[in-house]
Design an enzyme around this catalytic site. Structure first.
Site, PDB file in Angstrom:
ATOM      1  N   ARG A 115      -4.473  86.588  63.184  1.00 12.76           N
ATOM      2  CA  ARG A 115      -4.090  87.329  61.965  1.00 12.76           C
ATOM      3  C   ARG A 115      -5.274  88.110  61.391  1.00 12.76           C
ATOM      4  O   ARG A 115      -6.389  87.600  61.307  1.00 12.76           O
ATOM      5  CB  ARG A 115      -3.579  86.332  60.917  1.00 12.76           C
ATOM      6  CG  ARG A 115      -3.204  86.976  59.597  1.00 12.76           C
ATOM      7  CD  ARG A 115      -2.275  86.120  58.791  1.00 12.76           C
ATOM      8  NE  ARG A 115      -2.840  84.795  58.482  1.00 12.76           N
ATOM      9  CZ  ARG A 115      -2.161  83.857  57.832  1.00 12.76           C
ATOM     10  NH1 ARG A 115      -0.914  84.062  57.474  1.00 12.76           N
ATOM     11  NH2 ARG A 115      -2.719  82.680  57.573  1.00 12.76           N
TER      12      ARG A 115
ATOM     13  N   ARG B 274      -9.039  85.937  57.299  1.00 11.87           N
ATOM     14  CA  ARG B 274      -9.183  84.903  56.273  1.00 11.87           C
ATOM     15  C   ARG B 274     -10.134  83.834  56.796  1.00 11.87           C
ATOM     16  O   ARG B 274     -10.035  83.453  57.962  1.00 11.87           O
ATOM     17  CB  ARG B 274      -7.815  84.251  55.995  1.00 11.87           C
ATOM     18  CG  ARG B 274      -7.054  84.891  54.863  1.00 11.87           C
ATOM     19  CD  ARG B 274      -5.626  84.406  54.758  1.00 11.87           C
ATOM     20  NE  ARG B 274      -5.431  82.957  54.756  1.00 11.87           N
ATOM     21  CZ  ARG B 274      -4.252  82.350  54.546  1.00 11.87           C
ATOM     22  NH1 ARG B 274      -3.180  83.074  54.300  1.00 11.87           N
ATOM     23  NH2 ARG B 274      -4.149  81.038  54.578  1.00 11.87           N
TER      24      ARG B 274
ATOM     25  N   LYS C  85       6.287  81.015  56.654  1.00 13.23           N
ATOM     26  CA  LYS C  85       6.915  80.629  55.383  1.00 13.23           C
ATOM     27  C   LYS C  85       6.715  81.702  54.308  1.00 13.23           C
ATOM     28  O   LYS C  85       7.631  82.019  53.572  1.00 13.23           O
ATOM     29  CB  LYS C  85       6.329  79.304  54.856  1.00 13.23           C
ATOM     30  CG  LYS C  85       6.478  78.123  55.782  1.00 13.23           C
ATOM     31  CD  LYS C  85       5.983  76.848  55.129  1.00 13.23           C
ATOM     32  CE  LYS C  85       4.508  76.842  54.774  1.00 13.23           C
ATOM     33  NZ  LYS C  85       3.597  76.926  55.921  1.00 13.23           N
TER      34      LYS C  85
ATOM     35  N   ARG D 142      -6.544  72.630  59.665  1.00 12.64           N
ATOM     36  CA  ARG D 142      -5.288  72.832  58.916  1.00 12.64           C
ATOM     37  C   ARG D 142      -4.107  72.197  59.654  1.00 12.64           C
ATOM     38  O   ARG D 142      -3.233  71.592  59.027  1.00 12.64           O
ATOM     39  CB  ARG D 142      -5.030  74.329  58.708  1.00 12.64           C
ATOM     40  CG  ARG D 142      -5.973  74.940  57.694  1.00 12.64           C
ATOM     41  CD  ARG D 142      -5.983  76.447  57.769  1.00 12.64           C
ATOM     42  NE  ARG D 142      -4.798  77.067  57.213  1.00 12.64           N
ATOM     43  CZ  ARG D 142      -4.455  78.336  57.436  1.00 12.64           C
ATOM     44  NH1 ARG D 142      -5.192  79.095  58.234  1.00 12.64           N
ATOM     45  NH2 ARG D 142      -3.374  78.837  56.893  1.00 12.64           N
TER      46      ARG D 142
ATOM     47  N   ARG E 280       2.522  69.409  49.709  1.00 11.71           N
ATOM     48  CA  ARG E 280       1.851  69.220  50.996  1.00 11.71           C
ATOM     49  C   ARG E 280       1.526  67.761  51.266  1.00 11.71           C
ATOM     50  O   ARG E 280       0.951  67.436  52.293  1.00 11.71           O
ATOM     51  CB  ARG E 280       0.566  70.023  51.027  1.00 11.71           C
ATOM     52  CG  ARG E 280       0.711  71.408  51.676  1.00 11.71           C
ATOM     53  CD  ARG E 280      -0.604  72.109  51.561  1.00 11.71           C
ATOM     54  NE  ARG E 280      -0.921  73.040  52.589  1.00 11.71           N
ATOM     55  CZ  ARG E 280      -0.722  74.362  52.493  1.00 11.71           C
ATOM     56  NH1 ARG E 280      -0.105  74.872  51.467  1.00 11.71           N
ATOM     57  NH2 ARG E 280      -1.154  75.155  53.443  1.00 11.71           N
TER      58      ARG E 280
END
Ligand code: AMP
Length: 227
Positions: free
Chosen positions: A130, A163, A21, A174, A96
Site C-alpha cells: 500500500r 504508512r 474494512k 499487526r 480490537r
C-alpha cells in the site's frame, strides 16, 4: 443493487488489517446515512495534530501494536456521544479486544458484526504494497493498483508515502496482535448471534455487493447481547 436494510444500522466491521474494512465502511456508512467511525483514522489525526493523546499513541502505532484501551476509549467515546451517532454507525477497527467489546456493549447495542475473511498472504501483499498520496489521500498498491509513474501520485505527482505500520516488520506484529487479541472476538459475537461472515476477496465492488446482500438478510438469530 439493493441498499442495506434500514434496521441494521449499528454495525461493527471486524477483521484483520488489510481486509478492506475501511474502504467498505466508508461506502456502507454513506449508503446508510450514518457516520463511519474508524479509530485508526481518529488516532492518526491525533498524531498529525500533535495532541497529548496523539503523542501517547504514536509509538504503539508505529510498532504495529495496540494503543492502550483508555486512550482509544477516550477518543471513540467522545465521538460516539455526538448526535449523528445516536441512531447508527459503522465502527471500523474497534473493538480490537474483549475489554473494548465489553465497553462498547455498555455504551450501545449492536445490530450486526461483519467479519471480513481473507487469507494471510493476500493481507500481507495488500498491506506491504500500500502507498498513499500525502496530498489527496489516493491509495495505491504497488502490485494490484500501481500509479502510472512509479512512486508518484497520478493526480498530484506527489511522492507517495508508505504508512510506518505498513512496513513488513510492523505488518507481522499487526497480524499477530490480530490473531491473539482480536480474533477471539469472533466466538464472542458468534455466541451473541451477531456475527455475519463475509468473503472479503475480490474487487472492492464485488465485496460491496456481498455486504449489501448480507445486510439486507434478516439476522440469523436475535440473541441476548449479554456481553
Ligand atoms: P487501523 O487503521 O484500524 O489499522 O489502525 C491503525 C493502528 O491504530 C493500529 O495498528 C493500532 O495501533 C491503532 N488502533 C486503531 N484502532 C485501535 C483500537 N480499537 N485499539 C487499539 N489500537 C487501535
Amino acid at each position: 443493487m439493493t441498499a442495506p436494510a434500514a434496521s441494521a444500522r449499528r454495525l461493527v466491521f471486524l477483521g484483520p488489517p488489510g481486509a478492506g474494512k475501511g474502504t467498505q465502511a466508508a461506502i456502507v456508512a454513506a449508503e446508510l446515512g450514518v457516520p463511519h467511525l474508524s479509530t485508526g483514522d481518529m488516532l492518526r489525526a491525533a498524531v498529525r495534530e500533535g495532541t497529548e493523546l496523539g503523542k501517547a499513541a504514536d509509538a504503539h502505532m508505529r510498532a504495529g501494536g495496540l494503543v492502550p484501551d483508555a486512550l482509544v476509549l477516550e477518543i471513540l467515546g467522545e465521538r460516539l456521544r455526538k448526535p449523528d451517532a445516536a441512531t447508527g454507525f459503522v465502527l471500523d477497527g474497534f473493538p480490537r479486544n474483549l475489554a473494548q467489546a465489553k465497553e462498547l456493549a455498555r455504551r450501545s447495542p449492536l445490530d450486526a458484526v461483519l467479519w471480513f475473511e481473507l487469507p494471510r498472504p493476500v493481507l500481507v501483499e495488500r498491506l506491504t504494497g500500500r502507498r498513499v498520496c500525502p496530498t489527496c489521500g489516493t491509495v495505491y498498491n504497488v502490485t494490484s493498483r500501481p500509479p502510472r509513474v512509479e512512486g508518484r501520485c497520478d493526480r498530484e505527482g506527489a511522492a507517495l508515502d508508505q504508512r510506518p505500520d505498513d512496513r513488513p516488520d510492523a505488518v507481522g506484529v499487526r497480524l499477530r496482535v490480530y490473531a491473539e487479541q482480536t480474533a477471539p472476538l469472533l466466538e464472542h459475537y458468534r455466541s451473541a448471534g451477531l456475527l455475519r461472515p463475509l468473503d472479503a476477496a475480490g474487487s472492492p465492488g464485488d465485496v460491496t455487493e456481498r455486504l449489501r446482500r448480507l445486510l439486507a438478510a434478516p439476522p440469523a438469530r436475535r440473541a441476548s447481547q449479554g456481553l
